[in-house]
Design a protein around this motif. Structure first.
Motif, short mmCIF file in Angstrom:
data_model
loop_
_atom_site.label_atom_id
_atom_site.label_comp_id
_atom_site.label_asym_id
_atom_site.label_seq_id
_atom_site.Cartn_x
_atom_site.Cartn_y
_atom_site.Cartn_z
N GLU A 1 37.68 42.01 43.24
CA GLU A 1 38.35 42.62 44.39
C GLU A 1 39.81 42.19 44.49
O GLU A 1 40.64 42.88 45.06
N GLU B 1 36.15 52.22 49.43
CA GLU B 1 36.29 50.77 49.45
C GLU B 1 37.27 50.27 48.39
O GLU B 1 37.60 49.07 48.36
N ASP C 1 29.80 41.92 52.08
CA ASP C 1 30.40 43.25 52.05
C ASP C 1 30.64 43.83 53.44
O ASP C 1 31.16 44.94 53.57
N LYS D 1 36.58 50.04 45.22
CA LYS D 1 35.81 49.17 44.34
C LYS D 1 36.14 49.39 42.87
O LYS D 1 36.43 50.50 42.43
#
Length: 323
Positions: free
Chosen positions: A151, A230, A83, A232
């Protein structure tokens, strides 16, 4: 002091007395640094509490409790590399402090240390314990791969997401309680029930973590809105995508990459969509359903209700974090 607090103190003392080699320093110093980070000690506590439901003597469970905690921290060392995470539990991650190569190798050493701790479990139970631990460990890796796969996926379903967090989060909790129950001498049916309890608890815990990432308080120890920044695929994002029209989906897809917006503006824009689509309430509903299902499973165990109370109280303390 509550029973689970006493067990936590016992475990912390045991872990502090666990000796690791001092040389080479860059291999072992990160291990001590990681384990000293504290955290909730969720997994070893579940293991000890499960053991304590079936026996007064929980000391034989301490090596296994240490093993699951060391294994958990091993996964965090490697997760932070994947990450590119500079912070873990409010301080520099091992990856940020020592670099990628050290974090990889120290993580590798941690999993070996975990197996060494497991070897101290009662010999007659070791085959059962190893089977549970090995299955759990491999499933955690599977969950991490699914998380990375997401992702790159444009669309992730709620079913896919729930399967991923079951593997990445719940199975480690479930493995811990099962090992604790085995060491405590639990019947097989109770072991299976506790496994299902921990699966449901882990799902509720992770969904709550998703919710608090966007709607929590920074006193919880992490920056609010990190998942949004991010991009996510969390339960909130996936639920919003499933309920939104196409223009709104496009807003959700592109906001975290919009260089013209500040971080605060990105978070506010996405949360405004969540609020409009009733995502926080729906998430809270799912958390409640899974947590109540977990508690209901404790009522079906063969032991008296009083023996399950410390585990119940510990679970309630985990889910009692405030926004």
């Amino acid at each position: 002091m509550r029973p689970y607090e006493q067990l936590l103190s016992t475990f912390e003392n045991y872990l502090a007395q666990t000796e690791f080699a001092s040389e080479p320093e860059k291999l072992y110093a990160p291990i001590g640094y990681s384990l000293a980070g504290g955290g909730k000690r969720l997994r070893p506590m579940l293991l000890m509490l499960a053991c304590g439901m079936f026996t007064q003597d929980t000391a034989p469970a301490l090596p296994a409790a240490a093993a699951v905690e060391i294994f958990h921290n091993f996964t965090l060392l490697h997760d932070d590399i994947m990450d590119n995470a500079p912070v873990r539990r409010g301080k520099p991650s091992v990856y940020a402090k020592w670099g990628q190569n050290v974090a990889i190798l120290s993580g590798d050493a941690m999993i070996i240390c975990a197996y060494r701790m497991l070897s101290q479990c009662p010999p007659a139970l070791l085959p059962q314990i190893m089977q549970v631990f090995n299955t759990m460990a491999l499933q955690v890796c599977e969950g991490q791969q699914y998380d990375m796969d997401f992702e790159q996926k444009r669309k992730v379903s709620v079913v896919e997401y729930m399967h991923m967090i079951e593997l990445k989060t719940s199975v480690l909790l479930a493995g811990a309680v099962t090992i604790g129950a085995i060491i405590g001498g639990a019947p097989k049916e109770d072991c299976r029930t506790l496994y299902r309890f921990a699966i449901e608890l882990g799902l509720a815990f992770q969904l709550q973590d998703d919710l608090l990432d966007s709607y929590g308080d920074e006193q919880l120890g992490k920056t609010i809105g990190g998942d949004i920044l991010e991009g996510k695929q969390t339960y909130l994002m996936i639920t919003a995508m499933s309920r939104a029209d196409e223009p709104t989906r496009e807003t959700l897809r592109r906001t975290y990459r919009d260089a013209s917006l500040s971080d605060a503006e990105k978070i506010a824009r996405v949360k405004a969509v969540y609020d409009r689509l009733d995502v926080p309430r729906l998430t809270e509903q799912q958390i409640s359903v899974k947590f109540e299902r977990a508690l209901a499973l404790l009522d079906t165990l063969s032991v008296d209700a009083a023996r399950t109370q410390p585990l119940r109280e510990f679970a309630e303390s985990l889910m009692g974090r405030k926004k």
